[in-house]
Motif scaffolding. Sequence first.
Motif, PDB file in Angstrom:
ATOM      1  N   LEU A  89     -57.404  37.711 -50.109  1.00 23.34           N
ATOM      2  CA  LEU A  89     -56.515  38.073 -48.997  1.00 23.34           C
ATOM      3  C   LEU A  89     -55.195  38.626 -49.518  1.00 23.34           C
ATOM      4  CD1 LEU A  89     -57.092  35.107 -46.529  1.00 23.34           C
ATOM      5  CD2 LEU A  89     -57.748  37.481 -46.200  1.00 23.34           C
ATOM      6  N   ASP A  90     -54.690  38.043 -50.614  1.00 26.02           N
ATOM      7  CA  ASP A  90     -53.469  38.592 -51.214  1.00 26.02           C
ATOM      8  C   ASP A  90     -53.695  40.025 -51.700  1.00 26.02           C
ATOM      9  OD1 ASP A  90     -52.071  36.313 -50.735  1.00 26.02           O
ATOM     10  OD2 ASP A  90     -52.517  35.407 -52.675  1.00 26.02           O
ATOM     11  N   GLN A  91     -54.858  40.251 -52.361  1.00 24.54           N
ATOM     12  CA  GLN A  91     -55.159  41.616 -52.797  1.00 24.54           C
ATOM     13  C   GLN A  91     -55.286  42.552 -51.601  1.00 24.54           C
ATOM     14  OE1 GLN A  91     -58.632  41.403 -55.226  1.00 24.54           O
ATOM     15  NE2 GLN A  91     -57.665  40.188 -56.840  1.00 24.54           N
ATOM     16  N   LYS A  92     -55.945  42.065 -50.544  1.00 21.35           N
ATOM     17  CA  LYS A  92     -56.104  42.882 -49.340  1.00 21.35           C
ATOM     18  C   LYS A  92     -54.748  43.220 -48.719  1.00 21.35           C
ATOM     19  CE  LYS A  92     -58.044  42.482 -44.697  1.00 21.35           C
ATOM     20  NZ  LYS A  92     -56.806  42.118 -44.032  1.00 21.35           N
ATOM     21  N   ASN A  93     -53.869  42.201 -48.625  1.00 20.77           N
ATOM     22  CA  ASN A  93     -52.537  42.458 -48.075  1.00 20.77           C
ATOM     23  C   ASN A  93     -51.749  43.432 -48.950  1.00 20.77           C
ATOM     24  OD1 ASN A  93     -52.951  40.709 -45.938  1.00 20.77           O
ATOM     25  ND2 ASN A  93     -52.287  38.932 -47.132  1.00 20.77           N
ATOM     26  N   TYR A  94     -51.925  43.285 -50.291  1.00 23.66           N
ATOM     27  CA  TYR A  94     -51.224  44.198 -51.194  1.00 23.66           C
ATOM     28  C   TYR A  94     -51.712  45.627 -51.005  1.00 23.66           C
ATOM     29  CZ  TYR A  94     -49.807  46.445 -55.558  1.00 23.66           C
ATOM     30  OH  TYR A  94     -49.301  47.313 -56.473  1.00 23.66           O
ATOM     31  N   VAL A  95     -53.044  45.774 -50.881  1.00 24.83           N
ATOM     32  CA  VAL A  95     -53.598  47.128 -50.692  1.00 24.83           C
ATOM     33  C   VAL A  95     -53.165  47.697 -49.351  1.00 24.83           C
ATOM     34  CG1 VAL A  95     -55.736  48.428 -50.457  1.00 24.83           C
ATOM     35  CG2 VAL A  95     -55.529  46.736 -52.251  1.00 24.83           C
ATOM     36  N   GLU A  96     -53.165  46.849 -48.310  1.00 22.71           N
ATOM     37  CA  GLU A  96     -52.722  47.334 -47.000  1.00 22.71           C
ATOM     38  C   GLU A  96     -51.253  47.740 -47.032  1.00 22.71           C
ATOM     39  OE1 GLU A  96     -53.620  44.274 -44.272  1.00 22.71           O
ATOM     40  OE2 GLU A  96     -55.744  44.824 -44.074  1.00 22.71           O
ATOM     41  N   LYS A 121     -52.127  66.619 -51.002  1.00 21.78           N
ATOM     42  CA  LYS A 121     -53.530  66.464 -51.391  1.00 21.78           C
ATOM     43  C   LYS A 121     -53.706  65.283 -52.340  1.00 21.78           C
ATOM     44  CE  LYS A 121     -54.801  71.348 -50.820  1.00 21.78           C
ATOM     45  NZ  LYS A 121     -55.221  72.590 -51.509  1.00 21.78           N
ATOM     46  N   MET A 122     -52.780  65.162 -53.311  1.00 23.60           N
ATOM     47  CA  MET A 122     -52.864  64.035 -54.239  1.00 23.60           C
ATOM     48  C   MET A 122     -52.715  62.697 -53.506  1.00 23.60           C
ATOM     49  SD  MET A 122     -53.363  65.263 -57.264  1.00 23.60           S
ATOM     50  CE  MET A 122     -52.848  63.979 -58.378  1.00 23.60           C
ATOM     51  N   LEU A 123     -51.784  62.646 -52.542  1.00 22.95           N
ATOM     52  CA  LEU A 123     -51.600  61.416 -51.783  1.00 22.95           C
ATOM     53  C   LEU A 123     -52.814  61.099 -50.921  1.00 22.95           C
ATOM     54  CD1 LEU A 123     -47.873  61.731 -50.688  1.00 22.95           C
ATOM     55  CD2 LEU A 123     -48.841  60.012 -52.191  1.00 22.95           C
ATOM     56  N   GLU A 124     -53.407  62.135 -50.325  1.00 26.35           N
ATOM     57  CA  GLU A 124     -54.616  61.900 -49.538  1.00 26.35           C
ATOM     58  C   GLU A 124     -55.742  61.357 -50.417  1.00 26.35           C
ATOM     59  OE1 GLU A 124     -55.469  65.561 -47.680  1.00 26.35           O
ATOM     60  OE2 GLU A 124     -53.923  65.365 -46.129  1.00 26.35           O
ATOM     61  N   LYS A 125     -55.863  61.891 -51.628  1.00 22.91           N
ATOM     62  CA  LYS A 125     -56.881  61.395 -52.546  1.00 22.91           C
ATOM     63  C   LYS A 125     -56.608  59.934 -52.909  1.00 22.91           C
ATOM     64  CE  LYS A 125     -59.011  62.456 -57.020  1.00 22.91           C
ATOM     65  NZ  LYS A 125     -58.961  63.342 -58.207  1.00 22.91           N
ATOM     66  N   ASP A 126     -55.340  59.616 -53.180  1.00 23.45           N
ATOM     67  CA  ASP A 126     -54.981  58.235 -53.500  1.00 23.45           C
ATOM     68  C   ASP A 126     -55.245  57.299 -52.333  1.00 23.45           C
ATOM     69  OD1 ASP A 126     -54.079  56.081 -54.836  1.00 23.45           O
ATOM     70  OD2 ASP A 126     -51.975  56.676 -54.922  1.00 23.45           O
ATOM     71  N   ILE A 127     -54.963  57.772 -51.117  1.00 23.84           N
ATOM     72  CA  ILE A 127     -55.218  56.963 -49.923  1.00 23.84           C
ATOM     73  C   ILE A 127     -56.711  56.700 -49.760  1.00 23.84           C
ATOM     74  CG2 ILE A 127     -55.156  57.028 -47.393  1.00 23.84           C
ATOM     75  CD1 ILE A 127     -52.419  58.429 -47.691  1.00 23.84           C
ATOM     76  N   CYS A 128     -57.530  57.727 -50.021  1.00 24.06           N
ATOM     77  CA  CYS A 128     -58.980  57.540 -49.929  1.00 24.06           C
ATOM     78  C   CYS A 128     -59.456  56.484 -50.941  1.00 24.06           C
ATOM     79  CB  CYS A 128     -59.697  58.862 -50.161  1.00 24.06           C
ATOM     80  SG  CYS A 128     -59.441  60.082 -48.859  1.00 24.06           S
ATOM     81  N   LYS A 148     -57.656  54.024 -52.206  1.00 24.39           N
ATOM     82  CA  LYS A 148     -57.188  52.717 -51.770  1.00 24.39           C
ATOM     83  C   LYS A 148     -58.014  52.203 -50.597  1.00 24.39           C
ATOM     84  CE  LYS A 148     -53.840  52.585 -54.724  1.00 24.39           C
ATOM     85  NZ  LYS A 148     -53.905  51.669 -55.873  1.00 24.39           N
ATOM     86  N   GLN A 149     -58.416  53.096 -49.699  1.00 24.83           N
ATOM     87  CA  GLN A 149     -59.257  52.667 -48.589  1.00 24.83           C
ATOM     88  C   GLN A 149     -60.615  52.185 -49.076  1.00 24.83           C
ATOM     89  OE1 GLN A 149     -59.338  55.963 -45.907  1.00 24.83           O
ATOM     90  NE2 GLN A 149     -57.344  55.503 -44.993  1.00 24.83           N
ATOM     91  N   ASP A 150     -61.185  52.864 -50.079  1.00 20.61           N
ATOM     92  CA  ASP A 150     -62.456  52.411 -50.655  1.00 20.61           C
ATOM     93  C   ASP A 150     -62.288  51.025 -51.280  1.00 20.61           C
ATOM     94  OD1 ASP A 150     -63.621  54.775 -49.876  1.00 20.61           O
ATOM     95  OD2 ASP A 150     -63.247  55.776 -51.801  1.00 20.61           O
ATOM     96  N   ALA A 151     -61.174  50.836 -52.005  1.00 19.26           N
ATOM     97  CA  ALA A 151     -60.923  49.511 -52.598  1.00 19.26           C
ATOM     98  C   ALA A 151     -60.758  48.449 -51.521  1.00 19.26           C
ATOM     99  CB  ALA A 151     -59.668  49.568 -53.475  1.00 19.26           C
ATOM    100  N   LEU A 152     -60.104  48.838 -50.411  1.00 16.99           N
ATOM    101  CA  LEU A 152     -59.930  47.894 -49.314  1.00 16.99           C
ATOM    102  C   LEU A 152     -61.274  47.522 -48.694  1.00 16.99           C
ATOM    103  CD1 LEU A 152     -57.870  46.416 -47.554  1.00 16.99           C
ATOM    104  CD2 LEU A 152     -57.757  48.424 -46.104  1.00 16.99           C
ATOM    105  N   VAL A 153     -62.164  48.498 -48.565  1.00 17.48           N
ATOM    106  CA  VAL A 153     -63.500  48.208 -48.024  1.00 17.48           C
ATOM    107  C   VAL A 153     -64.256  47.265 -48.950  1.00 17.48           C
ATOM    108  CG1 VAL A 153     -65.727  49.266 -47.511  1.00 17.48           C
ATOM    109  CG2 VAL A 153     -63.648  50.353 -46.709  1.00 17.48           C
TER     110      VAL A 153
END
Length: 498
Positions: free
Chosen positions: A230-237, A355-362, A364-369
Amino acid sequence: NLFICASWKTKDLIRRYKDVFVSFLPLDPKDPIAIERLNLMNMAKLSIKGLIESALNLGRTLDSDYAPLQQFFVVMEHCLKHGLKTKKTFLGQNKSFWGALELVEKLTPEAGEITASVKDLPGLKTPLGRGRAWLRLALMQKKLSDYMKTIINRKDLLSEFYEPNALMMEEEGAVIAGLLVGLNVIDANLCMKGEDLDSQVGVIDFSMYLKDGGHSSKSAEGDGQITAILDQKNYVEELNRHLSASVNNLQAKVDALEKSNTKLTEELAVANNRIITLQEDAEIAKEESSYQLETRKVKEYPPYTNALRSDSAADGQALGETRKQLKEETLLRLDVERELEVQIGMKQEMELSMKMLEKDICEKQDALVELRQQLEDLRAINQQLSHKSQSADAGSKQKSEVIVRLEEKINQMAGTTQQILRQNEKHIYSSNLNNLVSLFCSTPDVFVFFQKQCKNCSGVFCESCVSNELPLPSSILPETVCTTCYSHLLQQYASTPT
């Protein structure tokens, strides 16, 4: 020098020196201010102890969203606010501990960096917000305990800001300053640029310090893994929120650049139109000047010569002005084109960074999933463990019931065996009696219930065989004897004299 090494475990220190700290603090049960000081000191102990234990168990650098750290700052804020004097200003009454914290800069030159950094923060508008930022910077610098000791030792300066019975003026303040040494073992990385420290409401959450000790080791391990995830999830969020905020800022900048680009293109079009009109005016002026020169040659009369000279001078001045305007417009056009090229380059860089930020967001979203999937797996494992524990409890209950039944059956069997043994003993005894009777008595089929014993030879006979009575040598009264003893005794009595 109770605290020498900051790497000691603070809970052992608190447990070891707890009685030492509290023993010399006098407490009047009728003094509510003394009770408030003691309550604040105990809350500071609990918050510091819980913060250090949770930070050591977590094993990473703490950030601004960590709940025990937020509660520690709230408790420290209440401790510093206790017994503050109210100062009257033009805007009203002011009651803040920022003035007391500013004394550290005068007493310790090292604290000048913190005070300057707090004053340079753009989002802080109130003294309360500056005091909160000062506490956070001192904790990150690992100098909070030293600065608090420096202030508390100068009570002559603190009397300007605090009442005489305030916590900072009494022994409880020294105890809290000593407990703050344990915070040097933790690392904190706090970002205060986006935080609204002026309008935060500091409320102590007592539910964090209530313990519940009814969990098994497996459930504790599962809860620890769940809290870590949950801490990792909160950090990623939180990271995702920061990235989305930066994307929004970049998008706003791109929109502003596009608007400025459209304005510049419009201004460039207007400048081009003006240049074209000026060129047309210059051509018209040239044609008029050539026409006037021709007419000057045609006209030979002297009255017209002066008029023609004045007209040509005016035309020359107009032509010079138009050329000057043309030159200025061309320079303006070049400047506008250069600025447009710069804006286009900045727009391209912005698009690349987006574009770089969108890639990073993608990513991070995969890691969150993935983290959510791991959390669901851990919850399923926890449910399986709980079901297994319930089934094991039910099996143990059934086994205990079976054991109770077996014990009851064993007791019943023991009773029946005792009864059988008693019956066997009676049967054996009766059979022995029958055998004895059969030795002395010649009458066949003697029943056990009709037997008598001879008092002389102690033999067992039937009633018909023991019907005679004679006095024995051992007794004066006559006793029952068998027929054999009767005849033998008669012979003995007859042979012996009276």
